[in-house]
Design an enzyme around this catalytic site. Structure first.
Site, mmCIF file in Angstrom:
data_model
loop_
_atom_site.group_PDB
_atom_site.id
_atom_site.type_symbol
_atom_site.label_atom_id
_atom_site.label_comp_id
_atom_site.label_asym_id
_atom_site.label_seq_id
_atom_site.Cartn_x
_atom_site.Cartn_y
_atom_site.Cartn_z
ATOM 1 N N ASN A 19 43.754 34.143 33.800
ATOM 2 C CA ASN A 19 43.110 34.265 35.117
ATOM 3 C C ASN A 19 42.660 32.891 35.610
ATOM 4 O O ASN A 19 42.204 32.041 34.834
ATOM 5 C CB ASN A 19 41.965 35.281 35.114
ATOM 6 C CG ASN A 19 40.894 35.036 34.093
ATOM 7 O OD1 ASN A 19 41.155 34.528 33.012
ATOM 8 N ND2 ASN A 19 39.666 35.392 34.414
ATOM 9 N N GLU A 36 40.310 31.382 38.566
ATOM 10 C CA GLU A 36 39.315 31.737 39.581
ATOM 11 C C GLU A 36 39.172 30.632 40.630
ATOM 12 O O GLU A 36 39.784 29.561 40.534
ATOM 13 C CB GLU A 36 37.986 32.061 38.887
ATOM 14 C CG GLU A 36 38.136 33.283 37.982
ATOM 15 C CD GLU A 36 36.836 33.760 37.366
ATOM 16 O OE1 GLU A 36 35.825 33.016 37.387
ATOM 17 O OE2 GLU A 36 36.836 34.894 36.851
ATOM 18 N N CYS A 92 44.304 37.287 38.725
ATOM 19 C CA CYS A 92 44.237 37.818 37.359
ATOM 20 C C CYS A 92 45.369 37.271 36.488
ATOM 21 O O CYS A 92 46.443 36.909 36.992
ATOM 22 C CB CYS A 92 44.350 39.335 37.366
ATOM 23 S SG CYS A 92 43.009 40.181 38.181
ATOM 24 N N GLU A 103 47.389 38.825 34.555
ATOM 25 C CA GLU A 103 48.622 39.619 34.604
ATOM 26 C C GLU A 103 49.517 39.205 35.764
ATOM 27 O O GLU A 103 50.736 39.106 35.630
ATOM 28 C CB GLU A 103 48.284 41.111 34.757
ATOM 29 C CG GLU A 103 47.559 41.722 33.581
ATOM 30 C CD GLU A 103 46.037 41.626 33.700
ATOM 31 O OE1 GLU A 103 45.544 40.658 34.320
ATOM 32 O OE2 GLU A 103 45.349 42.505 33.160
ATOM 33 N N CYS A 126 43.299 45.664 36.229
ATOM 34 C CA CYS A 126 42.664 46.133 37.467
ATOM 35 C C CYS A 126 43.697 46.857 38.338
ATOM 36 O O CYS A 126 44.905 46.794 38.074
ATOM 37 C CB CYS A 126 42.056 44.952 38.226
ATOM 38 S SG CYS A 126 43.260 43.958 39.138
ATOM 39 N N CYS A 177 46.580 44.723 39.702
ATOM 40 C CA CYS A 177 47.559 44.360 38.666
ATOM 41 C C CYS A 177 48.403 45.560 38.265
ATOM 42 O O CYS A 177 49.595 45.417 37.957
ATOM 43 C CB CYS A 177 46.866 43.762 37.452
ATOM 44 S SG CYS A 177 46.218 42.117 37.795
HETATM 45 N N1 THU Z 1 40.738 39.820 35.228
HETATM 46 C C1 THU Z 1 41.997 39.615 34.790
HETATM 47 O O1 THU Z 1 42.509 38.494 34.806
HETATM 48 N N2 THU Z 1 42.681 40.678 34.323
HETATM 49 C C2 THU Z 1 42.155 41.918 34.167
HETATM 50 O O2 THU Z 1 42.867 42.799 33.671
HETATM 51 C C3 THU Z 1 40.786 42.203 34.566
HETATM 52 C C4 THU Z 1 40.086 41.104 35.295
HETATM 53 C C5 THU Z 1 39.964 38.660 35.692
HETATM 54 C C6 THU Z 1 39.671 38.571 37.153
HETATM 55 C C7 THU Z 1 38.445 37.691 37.148
HETATM 56 O O3 THU Z 1 38.839 36.335 37.086
HETATM 57 C C8 THU Z 1 37.733 38.036 35.864
HETATM 58 O O4 THU Z 1 38.701 38.664 35.039
HETATM 59 C C9 THU Z 1 36.548 38.953 36.040
HETATM 60 O O5 THU Z 1 36.881 40.051 36.811
#
Ligand code: THU
Length: 177
Positions: free
Chosen positions: A78, A80, A89, A91, A128, A131
């Site tokens: 991920n 940000e 994310c 994925e 999520c 994804c």
């Molecule tokens: N996140 C992911 O990268 N994958 C997931 O399956 C769940 C959430 C990330 C998004 C964000 O950067 C952090 O986790 C918190 O939500």
């Protein structure tokens, strides 16, 4: 029993609704040592690659590793952003890279793990909603189910045989002209 009101009198509605049910099976392992060698290796790498996440806002570091049908591995973490919704994310970082570097090559399996600075990373998390939609699109376009392997840094592992199971009532390209 459905009822309708007709001229102040309650009558039985002769049109009966049908109750439908959706369910799916998945595998649960108490420890990654119970996985087959390939799945265990993918999960180990997903756990390690969490270190490459850029997650200074959530402190929730996610790592994903996929095995492609051609034997190649593709990873994602991920990433940000100070403008929060811009973050992406692990994925979807992975899926974008896979489609670009290895066009049209199906993904056989994807392991997803995380490492949080705030909470224990000892149980599986699942992708999520956004994804799930992206995973389903990838399955559809490559016509191959993706085995999803979910676990934290330790503890239980869930294996779900297709991303399709993660998104009941999905909106798909079938609806578009
Ligand atoms: N996140 C992911 O990268 N994958 C997931 O399956 C769940 C959430 C990330 C998004 C964000 O950067 C952090 O986790 C918190 O939500």
């Amino acid at each position: 029993m459905p009822l309708t009101k007709s001229r102040g009198i309650v009558v039985f509605n002769p049109i009966r609704m049908a109750e439908k049910k959706l369910e799916f099976s998945y595998e649960e392992f108490t420890h990654s040592s119970q996985l087959n060698t390939t799945d265990a290796a993918l999960l180990t790498q997903a756990r390690e690659i969490t270190a490459q996440a850029y997650a200074p806002y959530s402190n929730f570091h996610v790592g994903a590793v996929a095995l492609l049908e051609n034997g190649e591995l593709v990873v994602g973490t991920n990433q940000e952003n100070a403008s929060y919704p811009v973050g992406i994310c692990a994925e979807r970082v992975l899926l974008g890279s896979a489609a670009t570097i290895h066009p049209n090559v199906p993904i056989v399996a994807m392991a997803i793990s995380y490492n949080s600075k705030e909470v224990k990373s000892d149980h599986p998390i699942s992708p999520c909603g956004m994804c799930r939609q992206a995973l389903l699109e990838y399955e559809t376009r490559t016509e191959k189910p993706i085995k999803i392997i979910l676990s934290g840094q330790k503890g239980k592992v869930f294996i779900i045989n297709t991303a399709f199971n993660l998104l009941p009532f999905a909106f798909t390209k079938k609806e578009l002209k």
